[in-house]
Design a protein around this motif. Structure first.
Motif, PDB file in Angstrom:
ATOM      1  N   HIS A   1      -4.797   9.851  -7.604  1.00 21.25           N
ATOM      2  CA  HIS A   1      -4.725   8.494  -7.053  1.00 21.25           C
ATOM      3  C   HIS A   1      -5.450   8.533  -5.714  1.00 21.25           C
ATOM      4  O   HIS A   1      -5.029   9.258  -4.804  1.00 21.25           O
ATOM      5  N   SER A   2      -6.547   7.809  -5.587  1.00 19.93           N
ATOM      6  CA  SER A   2      -7.402   7.939  -4.404  1.00 19.93           C
ATOM      7  C   SER A   2      -6.651   7.671  -3.105  1.00 19.93           C
ATOM      8  O   SER A   2      -6.946   8.275  -2.065  1.00 19.93           O
ATOM      9  N   ARG A   3      -5.657   6.792  -3.148  1.00 19.04           N
ATOM     10  CA  ARG A   3      -4.926   6.490  -1.916  1.00 19.04           C
ATOM     11  C   ARG A   3      -4.058   7.655  -1.457  1.00 19.04           C
ATOM     12  O   ARG A   3      -3.638   7.699  -0.288  1.00 19.04           O
TER      13      ARG A   3
ATOM     14  N   THR B   1       4.600   2.168  -7.912  1.00 18.68           N
ATOM     15  CA  THR B   1       5.562   3.046  -8.579  1.00 18.68           C
ATOM     16  C   THR B   1       6.729   3.419  -7.685  1.00 18.68           C
ATOM     17  O   THR B   1       7.735   3.941  -8.157  1.00 18.68           O
ATOM     18  N   GLY B   2       6.598   3.205  -6.366  1.00 17.29           N
ATOM     19  CA  GLY B   2       7.669   3.554  -5.447  1.00 17.29           C
ATOM     20  C   GLY B   2       7.763   5.045  -5.188  1.00 17.29           C
ATOM     21  O   GLY B   2       6.822   5.805  -5.422  1.00 17.29           O
TER      22      GLY B   2
ATOM     23  N   SER C   1       9.692   0.534   6.918  1.00 16.66           N
ATOM     24  CA  SER C   1       8.642   1.141   6.098  1.00 16.66           C
ATOM     25  C   SER C   1       7.915   2.243   6.874  1.00 16.66           C
ATOM     26  O   SER C   1       7.690   2.103   8.079  1.00 16.66           O
ATOM     27  N   PRO C   2       7.526   3.313   6.199  1.00 16.29           N
ATOM     28  CA  PRO C   2       6.805   4.400   6.867  1.00 16.29           C
ATOM     29  C   PRO C   2       5.295   4.175   6.896  1.00 16.29           C
ATOM     30  O   PRO C   2       4.517   5.095   6.635  1.00 16.29           O
ATOM     31  N   ALA C   3       4.860   2.950   7.191  1.00 12.49           N
ATOM     32  CA  ALA C   3       3.431   2.620   7.186  1.00 12.49           C
ATOM     33  C   ALA C   3       2.750   3.231   8.410  1.00 12.49           C
ATOM     34  O   ALA C   3       3.238   3.093   9.532  1.00 12.49           O
TER      35      ALA C   3
ATOM     36  N   ASP D   1       2.491  -1.539   0.523  1.00 16.06           N
ATOM     37  CA  ASP D   1       1.818  -0.244   0.359  1.00 16.06           C
ATOM     38  C   ASP D   1       2.780   0.932   0.329  1.00 16.06           C
ATOM     39  O   ASP D   1       2.414   2.019  -0.126  1.00 16.06           O
ATOM     40  N   SER D   2       4.008   0.737   0.798  1.00 18.02           N
ATOM     41  CA  SER D   2       4.992   1.816   0.703  1.00 18.02           C
ATOM     42  C   SER D   2       5.344   2.090  -0.749  1.00 18.02           C
ATOM     43  O   SER D   2       5.582   3.230  -1.138  1.00 18.02           O
TER      44      SER D   2
END
Length: 554
Positions: A147-149, A523-524, A223-225, A122-123
């Protein structure tokens, strides 16, 4: 790794000074007996997180935000210089060479872990893009329409943007999850203090599970999750709360302050919302003392900590708390359509249940639960069985406390009831393991641990506790060593591992270059702005700052 060390030193200084100033303002002058050095750091984390969100509403979070933060820290250092010197002196007197060596070793170990490892899926999907939007624009109206996220507003992204140092022109660093992991490691090391292994306390069970989690996410905290931020904060809140109870702390102040940190935790991830049930204790203490002014003060502080999060939600999506549409207050032209928001909410829940078809959203729990349980690893299945059995055991403790009038059990019953409520909320909503593992683990471990510590004073606690500790440690340390060995990369000794990059396709909208992936949906961070699919012309005006409207309002 060196880059992470430098940023962490900056975070230690700014968070400590900010937290020190906030605690002095909130709890008054002097140093209350319950305060520790880590309390200042966590208070600073909470304050800086709120600050980053607030700043993003008015301007991008970059150089100016850091300059203002440094100025605030200088003011704190000057105004409370005597108190700060006293605090540093107390730390120096209590420090030992072995203890300092352990802290330094943990600092370097977690700095290394934050420099390399596995970048979360997800990152690449939206974490990196969300952080970059905060770095470049702060907050943009209707961003979720692109982008809804990107409307999944999390305070973790603002905090990450503040300390990313992207304004220096190099890479955007993502060190905050690892920093919180390091702070939790400091809190957990107390489980191995003098006499604690032989005579464990209930808070030590929470510390052991905290260590278990740290070993689990060590190769992922690069990761910045937002999930990691929430779990790490909840672990600290529970550990510190139990420690206060064990110390028979009779002041309501530290409990109220932990509840404020709980509010910040909710702004990080909504799956931790019920941790705020802990607030009943300080509320009851204040009510008994008829401290109406203090009640209003802490309610105001809690609302102030929550307000920037809610404002960002509204600007990003048009909803107070996206993607939940039960509260419908606004009708902006950039508001994400209700159908899209409802679909998003259902997708989160079915994904957590191990399903991939949103059409199965309304299936009863008896339909999806067996498949979900089967999809868990054996260790998680064991914790789930312990949690379900622990609910029955907890009910027995409640009945026992009522019959025997054991008021001394009230504090523990409150904490345990809160954790079980959090566990049920997670299980019945979106039970993806990384969303609520802290509740899956703490809820059963603490209730069974309480029974273990109290049911039979004649039980040889040392041997049983040590045996479990050794077995659990051997299993987890072996898995930890294997994972670290797989992810070890000598090239990260200087710079932190950057976000993953993906092949994208560029296109033009209103003179801006946008991107979408050549394949897949990620897309990163590098190609910006981007979305999983090619966007339509949904500009509200001529510039990005004016935001995006939904397709219906075109």
């Amino acid at each position: 790794m060196l880059s992470v060390v430098v940023i962490w030193l900056y975070m230690l200084i700014t968070c400590y000074l900010t937290g020190f100033g906030c605690l002095r303002i909130i709890s008054g002058s002097g140093k209350p007996r319950w305060e520790r050095g880590t309390d200042y750091l966590y208070a600073g984390i909470g304050a800086v997180t709120v600050y980053a969100q607030l700043f993003s509403i008015f301007w991008k979070v970059g150089l100016l935000a850091n300059l203002v933060l440094v100025l605030l820290c200088i003011l704190c250092a000057v105004f409370w210089r005597k108190e700060l010197l006293g605090s540093f002196h107390a730390i120096r007197l209590s420090a030992t060479l072995p203890g300092a060596a352990v802290i330094l070793a943990l600092f370097l170990l977690f700095a290394y872990g934050t420099s390399t490892g596995l970048i979360h899926y997800d990152s690449g999907l939206y974490h990196g893009q969300s952080i970059r939007w905060v770095e470049e624009y702060g907050v943009v109206p209707g961003l979720g329409n692109l982008h809804s996220r990107l409307a999944y507003n999390s305070a973790a992204f603002c905090l990450s943007a503040l300390y990313s140092m992207a304004f220096l022109g190099g890479q955007s660093f993502h060190c905050c999850a690892g920093f919180l992991a390091f702070l939790l490691a400091l809190a957990c090391r107390e489980a191995f203090g003098k006499g604690r292994v032989r005579r464990p306390r209930l808070s030590d069970f929470a510390r052991i599970m905290g260590i278990y989690y740290l070993l689990t996410v060590f190769d992922e905290m690069v990761s910045p999750a937002s999930d990691y931020f929430m779990v790490l904060l909840v672990f600290y809140i529970v550990i510190r709360w139990l420690g206060l109870i064990e110390a028979k702390e009779d002041s309501w102040v530290p409990y109220a302050l932990l509840c404020l940190l709980g509010v910040v935790t909710v702004t990080v991830k909504l799956s931790g919302a019920l941790i705020l049930l802990l607030a009943f204790k300080p509320a009851a203490m204040l009510a008994r003392e008829k401290r109406i002014g203090e009640i209003l003060k802490y309610l105001g502080l809690g609302a102030g900590a929550l307000l920037p999060f809610l404002i960002r939600n509204v600007i990003l999506s048009g909803w107070l708390v996206y993607p939940f549409t039960a509260i419908d207050l606004f009708s902006f032209d950039f508001k994400i359509p209700k159908g899209v928001a409802d679909y998003d909410a259902r997708e989160i829940q079915v994904w957590g249940r191990g399903l991939r078809d949103v059409g199965r959203y309304e299936e009863p729990i008896r339909s999806w639960l067996p498949g979900w349980i089967k999809g868990l690893d054996s260790t998680s299945q064991l914790f789930l069985a312990m949690a379900l059995g622990g609910m029955v055991l907890y009910l027995g403790f409640v009945i026992y406390a009522l019959i025997k009038r054991r008021k001394d059990m009230g504090d523990w019953l409150h904490v345990q009831g809160t954790l079980l409520a959090c566990f049920c909320f997670w299980l019945l909503s979106a039970p993806l393991l990384r969303y609520g593992c802290v509740f899956l683990w703490l809820a059963p471990v603490l209730v069974w641990g309480y029974g273990y510590l109290g049911i039979s004073p004649r039980l040889d606690r040392f041997r049983v506790y040590t045996a479990v500790l050794v077995l659990l440690g051997a299993y987890k340390l072996t898995a930890f060593g294997i994972e670290v060995g797989k992810s070890a990369q000598g090239g990260q000794l200087l710079w932190q591992k950057d976000y993953d990059s993906f092949e994208t396709i560029a296109y033009e909208l209103h003179g801006y270059t946008f991107y979408y992936p050549a394949q897949g949906d990620r897309t990163g961070y590098r190609d910006f702005p981007a979305s999983p699919v090619k966007a339509e012309d949904i500009f509200r005006g001529e510039t990005i700052k004016e935001g995006f409207k939904d397709v219906i309002h075109q």
